[in-house]
Design an enzyme around this catalytic site. Structure first.
Site, PDB file in Angstrom:
ATOM      1  N   ASP A   1       6.629   2.354 -10.925  1.00 30.01           N
ATOM      2  CA  ASP A   1       6.624   2.674  -9.500  1.00 30.01           C
ATOM      3  C   ASP A   1       7.217   4.063  -9.233  1.00 30.01           C
ATOM      4  OD1 ASP A   1       6.434   1.708  -6.679  1.00 30.01           O
ATOM      5  OD2 ASP A   1       8.601   1.991  -6.739  1.00 30.01           O
TER       6      ASP A   1
ATOM      7  N   GLU B   1       2.504   5.223 -11.245  1.00 24.09           N
ATOM      8  CA  GLU B   1       2.161   5.618  -9.876  1.00 24.09           C
ATOM      9  C   GLU B   1       2.424   7.107  -9.779  1.00 24.09           C
ATOM     10  OE1 GLU B   1       2.972   4.767  -5.174  1.00 24.09           O
ATOM     11  OE2 GLU B   1       4.615   4.647  -6.576  1.00 24.09           O
TER      12      GLU B   1
HETATM   13  C1  GLC Z   1       5.689   2.777  -4.308  1.00 21.67           C
HETATM   14  C2  GLC Z   1       5.114   1.442  -3.950  1.00 21.67           C
HETATM   15  C3  GLC Z   1       5.383   1.184  -2.514  1.00 21.67           C
HETATM   16  C4  GLC Z   1       6.880   1.158  -2.308  1.00 21.67           C
HETATM   17  C5  GLC Z   1       7.517   2.445  -2.829  1.00 21.67           C
HETATM   18  C6  GLC Z   1       9.004   2.298  -2.947  1.00 21.67           C
HETATM   19  O1  GLC Z   1       5.103   3.807  -3.618  1.00 21.67           O
HETATM   20  O2  GLC Z   1       3.759   1.391  -4.275  1.00 21.67           O
HETATM   21  O3  GLC Z   1       4.788   0.019  -2.038  1.00 21.67           O
HETATM   22  O4  GLC Z   1       7.170   1.002  -0.958  1.00 21.67           O
HETATM   23  O5  GLC Z   1       7.057   2.779  -4.108  1.00 21.67           O
HETATM   24  O6  GLC Z   1       9.357   1.516  -4.048  1.00 21.67           O
END
Ligand code: GLC
Ligand code: CA
Length: 567
Positions: free
Chosen positions: A229, A289
């Protein structure tokens, strides 16, 4: 599905079609690189299937749907965080990395999900929230307890600039400043996201070691990998320099910032290399991500093959309309970068593909075109649950209905992410068959027709198109292994390409417009000698019909996938 496909075969070029008996049930890829030929499926656990009637999805709910997932042709599921959490950011605020939130079940339920998945050849990927914990995690509670706590330096603490003034101008992604004053110890802590999500201090080797251990804990349990993440937020400038201000304001009405001092710092790549080393001990895969629209930036996340295998390529999510030239350009950028492509068209943070690419009139047709696009390209597709039903965003209409705190802070400009997180639509019964209690987010009226039960019965539904596409990816060598060769590169309406190996070639033609168009693929000029092909799958013509390649008349939004006569 197999029967439907067989029934649809016209006599014309039967011989060229793969024998369905030969269709492998699982991708026969190199076991070490299974993820290259896998179809991933993101599950937002709150919204997939509720097994115990509390209106919130859970692990046993997912397990109960594994047959569905298998039939869809999915090889691996990525489950958004299901660890204990105060749920301020719906699980992205983890208070214990080694347990399951009771709302989702138990470790025993999780082990059963793994085992049932294994029986069906479905791997499980968890979501690792690497940048921050919950403010209720024991590590943070200890860190906060005193300036001399052994865990003080596990998070990013600093003195303010002056009375009531945070250490610098950094802004939280979710609105407001990125610093919160702790009255007890008189210092501020940094939180890139909500104040309930304090950033871990990755510069502290003890933090790094503890986090690597958390991943090993799950690998030992049988998890096949992690989606990492928000990896670009791992490191901050130690001197806390102010970010430069850009013209204009953001969705929260704040001056825009160029986040050069708290995003994408080089340390990120050192951390990824270490996470990858731990993953390699267990043959695990890492998805990242890695938000970027810049291909060179994206390329960095692969490292020298020693960082993230599947940086989640948001190249397609940066395109917000159906446009052959725009997609052609994005594919060319990824292909040209010499990396293994990853294609994503939506997720739990982005408005659903149905809304983003649709023209407001033909959205269901457009959804089919998109399905054919990202499932026939060279690379790894990552689906988002419900995409196979052409699920639509269902945004809150009133502030009081909002669940996502982002929207509570930014309303009405910022509608938050509730709209793309609504319950999976299983059948036409109450709540789309998701739960027998009131679901945590409302199920839209369209669920009465857009659901698994109804669409399964319709041979021309988007759901059956997805099933055919995933089956074809497995059975067809050109679609599985072949190179990507763009065709008709100046065609403004039709996106066309070949996927080919030395022996096999498949043509994909996607009419991205509401009008009929004739594709002149110009294959001869590309040195392709075949002039005919056999339709493997199409939205407006029968599978098994033969095709003359020099000029293909396509209906509005028609999808054609055809196999060239074998060499
Ligand atoms: C990423 C996740 C999102 C979350 C953020 C904070 O962007 O995909 O849903 O709110 O991280 O952890
Ligand atoms: Ca439940």
């Amino acid at each position: 599905m197999k029967k439907t496909l067989l029934a649809a075969l016209a006599a014309a070029c039967l011989g060229a079609l793969p024998s369905l008996a030969e269709t492998p049930t699982k991708a026969p890829a190199d076991p070490h690189e299974w993820w290259k030929h896998a179809v991933f499926y993101e599950i937002y656990p709150r919204s997939f299937a509720d097994s115990n009637g509390d209106g919130i999805g859970d692990l046993n709910g997912i397990t109960s749907k594994l047959d569905y997932i298998e039939e869809l042709g999915v090889d691996a599921i990525w489950i958004a965080p299901c660890f204990p959490s105060p749920q301020v950011d719906f699980g992205y605020d983890v208070s214990d990395y080694e347990q399951i939130d009771p709302m989702y079940g138990t470790l025993a339920d999780f082990d059963r999900l793994l085992a049932e998945g294994r029986k069906r050849g479905i791997r499980v990927i968890l979501d690792f929230v690497v940048n921050h914990t919950s403010d209720q995690h024991q590590w943070f509670l200890d860190s906060k307890s005193s300036r001399i706590s052994p865990k003080r330096d596990w998070f990013v603490w600093r003195d303010g600039k002056g009375e009531g003034q945070p250490p610098n101008n950094w802004a939280s992604t979710f609105g407001g400043p990125a610093w919160k004053l702790d009255a007890t110890t008189g210092q501020w802590y940094y939180h890139n996201f909500y104040p309930e999500q304090p950033d871990l201090n990755w510069r502290n080797p003890a933090v790094e070691a503890a986090m690597l251990d958390q991943t090993r804990y799950w690998y030992k349990r049988g998890v096949a990998g992690f989606r990492l993440d928000a990896v670009d937020t791992l490191y901050e400038d130690p001197d806390l320099k102010d970010n430069p201000i850009l013209p204009g304001t953001d969705n929260f009405g704040r001056p825009r910032q160029d986040e050069i001092h708290n995003k994408k710092l080089p340390g990120v790549h050192d951390a990824l290399k270490k996470l990858r080393k731990a993953a390699d001990e267990y043959g695990a895969v890492l998805l990242g991500e890695t938000w970027t629209s810049d291909i060179l930036e994206l390329k960095k996340y692969y490292g020298d093959g020693d960082e993230v295998q599947l940086p989640m390529d948001f190249m397609f999510t940066m395109v917000n309309k159906l446009s052959a030239p725009d997609f052609r350009k994005q594919i060319a950028a990824v292909e040209g970068a010499g990396v293994w492509p990853v294609y994503v068209i939506s997720n739990h943070d982005i408005v659903r593909a149905w809304n983003r690419y649709g023209d407001g009139v033909h959205n269901d047709d457009v959804a089919k075109v998109m399905a054919a696009l990202y499932l026939t390209l060279r690379g790894t597709p990552i689906m988002y649950y419900g995409e196979e039903l052409a699920m639509e965003n269902n945004d809150p209409k009133r502030r009081e209905d909002v669940k996502d705190p982002v929207a509570q802070l930014g309303w009405p400009l910022e509608k938050g992410r509730d709209g793309e997180r609504t319950p999976m639509q299983w059948d036409a019964t109450a709540n789309g068959g998701f739960s027998n209690a009131t679901p945590w987010l409302p199920v839209p009226a369209t669920a009465s027709t857009k659901n698994v039960a109804v669409l399964s019965k319709d041979p021309s539904s988007i759901l059956n198109l997805y099933r055919k596409l995933t089956a074809l990816r497995r059975s067809n060598p050109a679609l599985r292994e072949g190179e990507y060769l763009p065709l008709a590169e100046s065609d403004p309406n039709v996106l066309a390409y070949l996927r080919r190996t030395k022996q096999d070639a498949v043509l994909v033609a996607l009419n991205m417009s509401a009008a009929p168009h004739t594709l002149r693929a110009g294959l001869a000029a590309k040195g392709v000698k075949e002039s005919g092909a056999c339709t493997l799958l199409a939205t407006h013509r029968a599978a098994g019909s033969s095709l003359a390649l020099d000029s293909i008349a396509l209906q509005p939004f028609e999808v054609v996938v055809a196999e060239l006569a074998r060499r």
